[in-house]
Design a protein around this motif. Structure first.
Motif, PDB file in Angstrom:
ATOM      1  N   CYS A   1      57.247  23.722  -4.838  1.00 49.88           N
ATOM      2  CA  CYS A   1      56.580  22.292  -4.960  1.00 49.88           C
ATOM      3  C   CYS A   1      57.929  21.835  -5.866  1.00 49.88           C
ATOM      4  CB  CYS A   1      55.398  22.806  -5.894  1.00 49.88           C
ATOM      5  SG  CYS A   1      54.644  20.985  -6.739  1.00 49.88           S
ATOM      6  N   GLY A   2      58.258  20.819  -5.273  1.00 50.09           N
ATOM      7  CA  GLY A   2      59.105  19.917  -5.859  1.00 50.09           C
ATOM      8  C   GLY A   2      59.635  18.938  -4.943  1.00 50.09           C
ATOM      9  N   PRO A   3      60.836  18.361  -5.007  1.00 48.85           N
ATOM     10  CA  PRO A   3      61.112  17.168  -4.321  1.00 48.85           C
ATOM     11  C   PRO A   3      61.549  17.714  -2.803  1.00 48.85           C
ATOM     12  CG  PRO A   3      62.607  17.466  -6.199  1.00 48.85           C
ATOM     13  CD  PRO A   3      61.805  18.618  -6.095  1.00 48.85           C
ATOM     14  N   PRO A   4      61.562  16.768  -1.686  1.00 49.67           N
ATOM     15  CA  PRO A   4      61.307  17.069  -0.297  1.00 49.67           C
ATOM     16  C   PRO A   4      62.667  18.111   0.320  1.00 49.67           C
ATOM     17  CG  PRO A   4      60.864  14.655  -0.358  1.00 49.67           C
ATOM     18  CD  PRO A   4      61.236  15.260  -1.952  1.00 49.67           C
ATOM     19  N   ASP A   5      63.680  17.698  -0.126  1.00 52.43           N
ATOM     20  CA  ASP A   5      64.923  18.711   0.199  1.00 52.43           C
ATOM     21  C   ASP A   5      64.709  20.082  -0.366  1.00 52.43           C
ATOM     22  OD1 ASP A   5      66.942  18.684   1.993  1.00 52.43           O
ATOM     23  OD2 ASP A   5      68.338  18.905   0.434  1.00 52.43           O
ATOM     24  N   PHE A   6      64.098  19.858  -1.701  1.00 51.39           N
ATOM     25  CA  PHE A   6      63.954  21.236  -2.345  1.00 51.39           C
ATOM     26  C   PHE A   6      63.130  22.076  -1.648  1.00 51.39           C
ATOM     27  CE2 PHE A   6      61.020  23.664  -5.154  1.00 51.39           C
ATOM     28  CZ  PHE A   6      62.000  24.185  -6.139  1.00 51.39           C
ATOM     29  N   HIS A   7      62.097  21.767  -1.059  1.00 49.00           N
ATOM     30  CA  HIS A   7      60.851  22.277  -0.195  1.00 49.00           C
ATOM     31  C   HIS A   7      61.744  22.788   1.139  1.00 49.00           C
ATOM     32  CE1 HIS A   7      57.507  19.403  -1.586  1.00 49.00           C
ATOM     33  NE2 HIS A   7      57.864  20.032  -2.364  1.00 49.00           N
ATOM     34  N   ARG A   8      62.769  21.858   1.590  1.00 47.64           N
ATOM     35  CA  ARG A   8      63.322  22.426   2.747  1.00 47.64           C
ATOM     36  C   ARG A   8      64.503  23.710   2.420  1.00 47.64           C
ATOM     37  NH1 ARG A   8      68.301  22.746   4.327  1.00 47.64           N
ATOM     38  NH2 ARG A   8      68.830  21.379   2.353  1.00 47.64           N
ATOM     39  N   ALA A   9      65.130  23.682   1.200  1.00 47.89           N
ATOM     40  CA  ALA A   9      65.927  24.628   1.068  1.00 47.89           C
ATOM     41  C   ALA A   9      65.101  26.084   0.631  1.00 47.89           C
ATOM     42  CB  ALA A   9      66.879  24.552  -0.111  1.00 47.89           C
ATOM     43  N   ALA A  10      64.086  25.831  -0.103  1.00 51.09           N
ATOM     44  CA  ALA A  10      63.263  26.955  -0.432  1.00 51.09           C
ATOM     45  C   ALA A  10      62.527  27.631   0.490  1.00 51.09           C
ATOM     46  CB  ALA A  10      62.262  26.543  -1.677  1.00 51.09           C
ATOM     47  N   ALA A  11      61.905  26.700   1.560  1.00 52.13           N
ATOM     48  CA  ALA A  11      61.141  27.290   2.529  1.00 52.13           C
ATOM     49  C   ALA A  11      62.387  28.467   3.471  1.00 52.13           C
ATOM     50  CB  ALA A  11      60.737  26.309   3.600  1.00 52.13           C
TER      51      ALA A  11
ATOM     52  N   GLU B   1      54.622  22.096  -0.571  1.00 52.62           N
ATOM     53  CA  GLU B   1      54.029  20.892  -0.655  1.00 52.62           C
ATOM     54  C   GLU B   1      54.694  19.827   0.307  1.00 52.62           C
ATOM     55  OE1 GLU B   1      51.769  19.096  -1.588  1.00 52.62           O
ATOM     56  OE2 GLU B   1      50.586  20.256  -3.131  1.00 52.62           O
ATOM     57  N   LYS B   2      53.966  18.707   0.561  1.00 52.75           N
ATOM     58  CA  LYS B   2      54.381  17.748   1.481  1.00 52.75           C
ATOM     59  C   LYS B   2      55.119  16.793   0.565  1.00 52.75           C
ATOM     60  CE  LYS B   2      51.513  14.616  -0.418  1.00 52.75           C
ATOM     61  NZ  LYS B   2      52.073  13.629  -1.148  1.00 52.75           N
ATOM     62  N   PRO B   3      56.127  16.168   1.209  1.00 58.07           N
ATOM     63  CA  PRO B   3      56.622  16.594   2.911  1.00 58.07           C
ATOM     64  C   PRO B   3      57.512  17.618   2.795  1.00 58.07           C
ATOM     65  CG  PRO B   3      57.862  14.554   1.447  1.00 58.07           C
ATOM     66  CD  PRO B   3      56.756  15.014   0.661  1.00 58.07           C
ATOM     67  N   PRO B   4      57.773  18.112   3.849  1.00 54.03           N
ATOM     68  CA  PRO B   4      58.572  19.383   3.790  1.00 54.03           C
ATOM     69  C   PRO B   4      59.901  19.315   3.733  1.00 54.03           C
ATOM     70  CG  PRO B   4      57.689  18.764   6.133  1.00 54.03           C
ATOM     71  CD  PRO B   4      57.108  17.852   5.083  1.00 54.03           C
ATOM     72  N   ALA B   5      60.473  18.036   3.988  1.00 53.25           N
ATOM     73  CA  ALA B   5      61.988  17.714   3.887  1.00 53.25           C
ATOM     74  C   ALA B   5      62.142  16.180   3.900  1.00 53.25           C
ATOM     75  CB  ALA B   5      62.553  18.356   5.209  1.00 53.25           C
TER      76      ALA B   5
ATOM     77  N   LYS C   1      41.262   3.623   6.792  1.00 46.11           N
ATOM     78  CA  LYS C   1      41.558   2.827   5.673  1.00 46.11           C
ATOM     79  C   LYS C   1      41.999   3.581   4.605  1.00 46.11           C
ATOM     80  CE  LYS C   1      38.804  -1.137   7.142  1.00 46.11           C
ATOM     81  NZ  LYS C   1      37.751  -2.252   6.551  1.00 46.11           N
ATOM     82  N   TYR C   2      43.152   3.426   4.037  1.00 43.61           N
ATOM     83  CA  TYR C   2      43.606   4.339   3.204  1.00 43.61           C
ATOM     84  C   TYR C   2      44.501   3.712   1.999  1.00 43.61           C
ATOM     85  CZ  TYR C   2      46.128   8.337   1.039  1.00 43.61           C
ATOM     86  OH  TYR C   2      46.690   9.387  -0.076  1.00 43.61           O
ATOM     87  N   ALA C   3      43.823   3.412   0.863  1.00 45.17           N
ATOM     88  CA  ALA C   3      44.356   2.450  -0.003  1.00 45.17           C
ATOM     89  C   ALA C   3      44.670   3.366  -1.319  1.00 45.17           C
ATOM     90  CB  ALA C   3      43.611   1.124  -0.277  1.00 45.17           C
ATOM     91  N   HIS C   4      45.503   3.007  -2.163  1.00 45.48           N
ATOM     92  CA  HIS C   4      45.956   4.074  -3.455  1.00 45.48           C
ATOM     93  C   HIS C   4      46.459   3.193  -4.447  1.00 45.48           C
ATOM     94  CE1 HIS C   4      49.823   4.359  -1.645  1.00 45.48           C
ATOM     95  NE2 HIS C   4      49.263   4.744  -0.456  1.00 45.48           N
ATOM     96  N   TRP C   5      47.001   3.971  -5.486  1.00 50.49           N
ATOM     97  CA  TRP C   5      47.721   3.391  -6.496  1.00 50.49           C
ATOM     98  C   TRP C   5      48.862   2.789  -6.172  1.00 50.49           C
ATOM     99  CZ3 TRP C   5      45.955   8.634  -6.993  1.00 50.49           C
ATOM    100  CH2 TRP C   5      46.816   9.445  -6.355  1.00 50.49           C
ATOM    101  N   ASN C   6      49.467   1.909  -7.103  1.00 47.71           N
ATOM    102  CA  ASN C   6      50.753   1.290  -6.880  1.00 47.71           C
ATOM    103  C   ASN C   6      51.879   2.604  -6.940  1.00 47.71           C
ATOM    104  OD1 ASN C   6      50.182  -1.433  -9.268  1.00 47.71           O
ATOM    105  ND2 ASN C   6      49.712  -1.093  -7.170  1.00 47.71           N
ATOM    106  N   CYS C   7      52.887   2.242  -6.037  1.00 44.58           N
ATOM    107  CA  CYS C   7      53.807   3.201  -6.044  1.00 44.58           C
ATOM    108  C   CYS C   7      55.204   2.522  -6.433  1.00 44.58           C
ATOM    109  CB  CYS C   7      54.209   3.488  -4.550  1.00 44.58           C
ATOM    110  SG  CYS C   7      52.725   4.540  -3.991  1.00 44.58           S
TER     111      CYS C   7
ATOM    112  N   PHE D   1      55.091  10.128   0.027  1.00 47.35           N
ATOM    113  CA  PHE D   1      53.986  10.753  -0.644  1.00 47.35           C
ATOM    114  C   PHE D   1      52.861  10.553  -0.469  1.00 47.35           C
ATOM    115  CE2 PHE D   1      58.516  11.143  -2.773  1.00 47.35           C
ATOM    116  CZ  PHE D   1      58.456  12.646  -3.035  1.00 47.35           C
ATOM    117  N   MET D   2      52.499   9.264   0.057  1.00 46.61           N
ATOM    118  CA  MET D   2      51.016   8.907   0.102  1.00 46.61           C
ATOM    119  C   MET D   2      50.571   8.810   1.463  1.00 46.61           C
ATOM    120  SD  MET D   2      49.935   9.264  -2.880  1.00 46.61           S
ATOM    121  CE  MET D   2      48.370   8.339  -2.860  1.00 46.61           C
TER     122      MET D   2
END
Length: 222
Positions: free
Chosen positions: A73-83, A96-100, A153-159, A168-169
Motif C-alpha cells: 500500500c503506497g504510491p503506484p510505482d511502489f506497488h509495482r516494485a513490491a508486487a 492497492e490501486k492503481p497497480p502501477a 454517475k460517479y462524483a466525489h471530493w475535490n482532487c 486514484f478516483m
C-alpha cells in the motif's frame, strides 16, 4: 482455510492504518511482518497489530519470517516494485490501486504473476461490494434480457490535480464499467473544468456490444 495466512504489510501509511488493517480482522490472517522506510510508522503498526517483526526494506522483509502473502500500500510505482519482488520470492500479493504508474508497469506485474505462477489482486473493491454484485447478478439473469446500456454517475471530493482524480478516483468507475459490461473496445470523452476541478463525460463500447456512459466529477457535489 485450515490455518491462518501469514501476511507481510509493505507500506504503513494512513490508508493502510485506517482501511486495510481493520479489514484483516474479517479473514483468517496473521500479520507477521511490517515494512516501511519510516521507522515511526512501521513501529506504530507493529505495536498496534502485534506483528513479529519490522523492516525498513522490502528485501529484508522477504528474507525474514516465513510469509504466505504480501499486502502493498503506497504510491503506484511502489506497488509495482513490491508486487514483482514478492512474487519473485514465491508469494501471492494484494496491492492497492492503481497497480502501477502506467500500462507498461501493470503488464510487468502480470508477467511476474505468470512467470512465478502467483496471484496478484488489485484493490478495485467496488466490484466486490454486495450491492454492485447483486445488481450485476440481476442484469445477467436470463429474465432480465440482454444488457444494452450501462450508465454510471460517479462524483466525489475535490482532487489536488487531474492525475490524482483519474488515477486514484475515476479508476473505480472505469473498473465498474468493465465489471458490468466486460472488456472495453473503444472509448471517447469530453472534459470540462471549473475552479480547478474536472468533469468527464465518457462514452464507450464493450467487446460484447454493450454501450456505456460515465459522468465522473471531482466537483464535490455534497
Amino acid at each position: 482455510m485450515s490455518r491462518e495466512l501469514r501476511v507481510g504489510l509493505i507500506g504503513c501509511g494512513q490508508h493502510a492504518l485506517m482501511y486495510l488493517l481493520p479489514a484483516l480482522h474479517y479473514a483468517p490472517i496473521h500479520l507477521v511482518s511490517v515494512c516501511d522506510t519510516n521507522a515511526e510508522r512501521r513501529l506504530r503498526v507493529k505495536r498496534q497489530v502485534g506483528a513479529e517483526a519490522e523492516f525498513e526494506g522490502i528485501g529484508a522483509m522477504l528474507r525474514g519470517p516465513q510469509l504466505d502473502a504480501v499486502i502493498a500500500c503506497g504510491p503506484p510505482d511502489f506497488h509495482r516494485a513490491a508486487a514483482i519482488a514478492a512474487m519473485d520470492a514465491g508469494l501471492n500479493v494484494f496491492v492497492e490501486k492503481p497497480p502501477a504508474n502506467d500500462l507498461a508497469g501493470a503488464l510487468q506485474i502480470a508477467e511476474a504473476a505468470r512467470a512465478n505462477d502467483r496471484h496478484c489482486m488489485v484493490g478495485f473493491m467496488k466490484r466486490f461490494a454486495l450491492r454492485y454484485q447483486q445488481a450485476r447478478e440481476i442484469a445477467q439473469a436470463r429474465s432480465f434480457g440482454k444488457t444494452t446500456h450501462v450508465s454510471i454517475k460517479y462524483a466525489h471530493w475535490n482532487c489536488p490535480d487531474l492525475r490524482w482524480m483519474l488515477v486514484f478516483m475515476t479508476v473505480h468507475a472505469l473498473d465498474l464499467m468493465r465489471f458490468f459490461a466486460g472488456e472495453l473496445k473503444r472509448m471517447t470523452f469530453e472534459r470540462g473544468e471549473a475552479a480547478g476541478q474536472y468533469t468527464f463525460a465518457i462514452q464507450a463500447v464493450a467487446q460484447s456490444g454493450t454501450l456505456l456512459s460515465l459522468v465522473t466529477s471531482s466537483q464535490e457535489p455534497r
